[in-house]
Design a protein around this motif. Structure first.
Motif, PDB file in Angstrom:
ATOM      1  N   GLY A 100      40.809  39.075  38.367  1.00  0.00           N
ATOM      2  CA  GLY A 100      39.478  38.494  38.417  1.00  0.00           C
ATOM      3  C   GLY A 100      39.427  36.994  38.559  1.00  0.00           C
ATOM      4  N   SER A 101      40.583  36.331  38.533  1.00  0.00           N
ATOM      5  CA  SER A 101      40.620  34.870  38.563  1.00  0.00           C
ATOM      6  C   SER A 101      41.193  34.379  39.880  1.00  0.00           C
ATOM      7  N   SER A 102      40.605  33.319  40.422  1.00  0.00           N
ATOM      8  CA  SER A 102      41.168  32.711  41.630  1.00  0.00           C
ATOM      9  C   SER A 102      42.424  31.917  41.320  1.00  0.00           C
ATOM     10  N   LEU A 103      42.600  31.501  40.054  1.00  0.00           N
ATOM     11  CA  LEU A 103      43.799  30.753  39.667  1.00  0.00           C
ATOM     12  C   LEU A 103      45.001  31.675  39.482  1.00  0.00           C
ATOM     13  N   ARG A 104      44.791  32.850  38.911  1.00  0.00           N
ATOM     14  CA  ARG A 104      45.855  33.843  38.728  1.00  0.00           C
ATOM     15  C   ARG A 104      47.093  33.209  38.100  1.00  0.00           C
ATOM     16  N   CYS A 105      46.891  32.616  36.936  1.00  0.00           N
ATOM     17  CA  CYS A 105      47.960  31.864  36.284  1.00  0.00           C
ATOM     18  C   CYS A 105      49.172  32.735  35.949  1.00  0.00           C
ATOM     19  N   LEU A 106      48.965  34.035  35.713  1.00  0.00           N
ATOM     20  CA  LEU A 106      50.076  34.926  35.378  1.00  0.00           C
ATOM     21  C   LEU A 106      50.801  35.465  36.606  1.00  0.00           C
ATOM     22  N   LEU A 107      50.235  35.271  37.794  1.00  0.00           N
ATOM     23  CA  LEU A 107      50.812  35.887  38.985  1.00  0.00           C
ATOM     24  C   LEU A 107      52.217  35.393  39.298  1.00  0.00           C
ATOM     25  N   PRO A 108      52.514  34.084  39.271  1.00  0.00           N
ATOM     26  CA  PRO A 108      53.894  33.676  39.561  1.00  0.00           C
ATOM     27  C   PRO A 108      54.907  34.325  38.611  1.00  0.00           C
ATOM     28  N   ALA A 109      54.562  34.411  37.332  1.00  0.00           N
ATOM     29  CA  ALA A 109      55.467  35.038  36.366  1.00  0.00           C
ATOM     30  C   ALA A 109      55.665  36.519  36.684  1.00  0.00           C
TER      31      ALA A 109
END
Length: 240
Positions: A100-109
Motif C-alpha cells: 500500500g505504500s509508494s515508499l515500500r521501505c521493506l521491499l529491498p530487504a
C-alpha cells in the motif's frame, strides 16, 4: 464503517466477496478516508494466524513494524526499524508497507532475502513472487524466505517530508553445494532494483560483477554506498 476481523482464511475470503476493503494500520489511508469518506465495510487480518506470524523464516502481513525483532534476519529487522516514527511503527503493518505504500521501505530487504509472498486469491491462498504482489496489489498474507548466511542494511539520513532516502540492502545465501551468492537491492528515489552475483572470490570480484549489471548505471553516490555495504558484509565471511 463496519470492521471485520476474520480468524480463518475462509472468513477472510467471505469478507472480500462482500466487498470489504483490506486495512492494516490505516496509516496510509486515514487522511484519504477523512477527505473522501469511509468505506462501508473494512477488514483487518490481525485475527488471522497466517497473517500474524513472526518467525525466523516467515513474517505475517498483519504484523506491525515495531514487533519485528531479532527473530528475523538483520536486514528485515533494520528495515522495519527505520520506518517513520515509533508511533508509525506501532500502527503500520508489513502488508501495508509492501502493498500500500509508494515508499515500500521493506521491499529491498524482502528482495535480498529472495522472499516469496503468500497471497489470498479468490479461491485459495497461493504463493507468488514479490513482483506480482507489487504489480497487482494482491491481498498479502505473509512472506517466507530461507535464512541467509549474513545480511545487512543501510539507509541514508533524510528529512521528514523530503525525497525518499537511498537504501542499500544485502544478503548472502548458500546453495546446496556450499557456494555463496550475494543479493543486493537498492532503492533510489521511488525505484527499487535488485541484482545478484557470486561472492566466493571476495568483495573486489563481486563488485566488478555487480558493476556489469544495472547497479553499474546508478549514480555515483548510490554506487559508493553499494561498495561500502558489500565490503562490510563480505569482509567477515572471507575464508569461510
Amino acid at each position: 464503517m463496519q470492521l471485520r476481523q476474520p480468524t480463518t482464511v475462509t472468513e477472510a475470503q467471505e469478507c472480500l466477496a462482500q466487498g470489504a476493503v483490506p486495512v492494516g494500520g490505516a496509516t496510509l489511508v486515514w487522511a484519504t478516508w477523512q477527505r473522501d469518506g469511509f468505506p462501508e465495510l473494512a477488514m483487518s487480518l490481525r485475527g488471522l494466524p497466517e497473517a500474524t506470524a513472526v518467525e525466523p523464516e516467515s513474517l505475517g502481513a498483519a504484523v506491525v513494524l515495531h514487533r519485528i525483532d531479532d527473530r528475523v534476519p538483520e536486514v528485515l529487522r533494520r528495515a522495519a526499524g527505520s520506518v517513520g516514527t515509533g508511533a508509525v511503527r506501532r500502527a503500520a503493518t508489513v502488508g501495508g508497507n509492501l502493498a500500500g505504500s509508494s515508499l515500500r521501505c521493506l521491499l529491498p530487504a524482502a528482495l535480498v532475502l529472495d522472499a516469496r509472498a503468500t497471497v489470498l486469491g479468490p479461491d485459495r491462498p497461493y504463493e507468488t513472487d514479490l513482483a506480482e504482489v507489487m504489480a497487482k496489489r494482491h491481498l498479502l498474507l505473509g512472506l517466507r524466505w530461507r535464512t541467509p548466511v549474513a545480511s545487512g542494511y543501510r539507509k541514508q539520513p533524510a528529512e521528514a517530508g523530503g525525497p525518499p532516502p537511498l537504501v542499500v540492502a544485502t544478503a548472502v545465501h548458500a546453495d546446496g553445494d556450499g557456494r555463496h551468492r550475494l543479493r543486493v537491492a537498492v532503492r533510489d528515489g521511488y525505484d527499487v532494483l535488485s541484482e545478484s552475483a557470486g561472492c566466493d572470490a571476495g568483495a573486489d570480484e563481486t563488485l566488478d560483477a555487480l558493476e556489469r549489471t544495472d547497479i553499474g548505471a546508478l549514480p555515483d553516490g548510490a554506487r559508493d554506498m553499494v561498495r561500502e555495504q558489500v565490503t562490510d558484509i563480505l569482509g567477515p565471511l572471507a575464508g569461510r
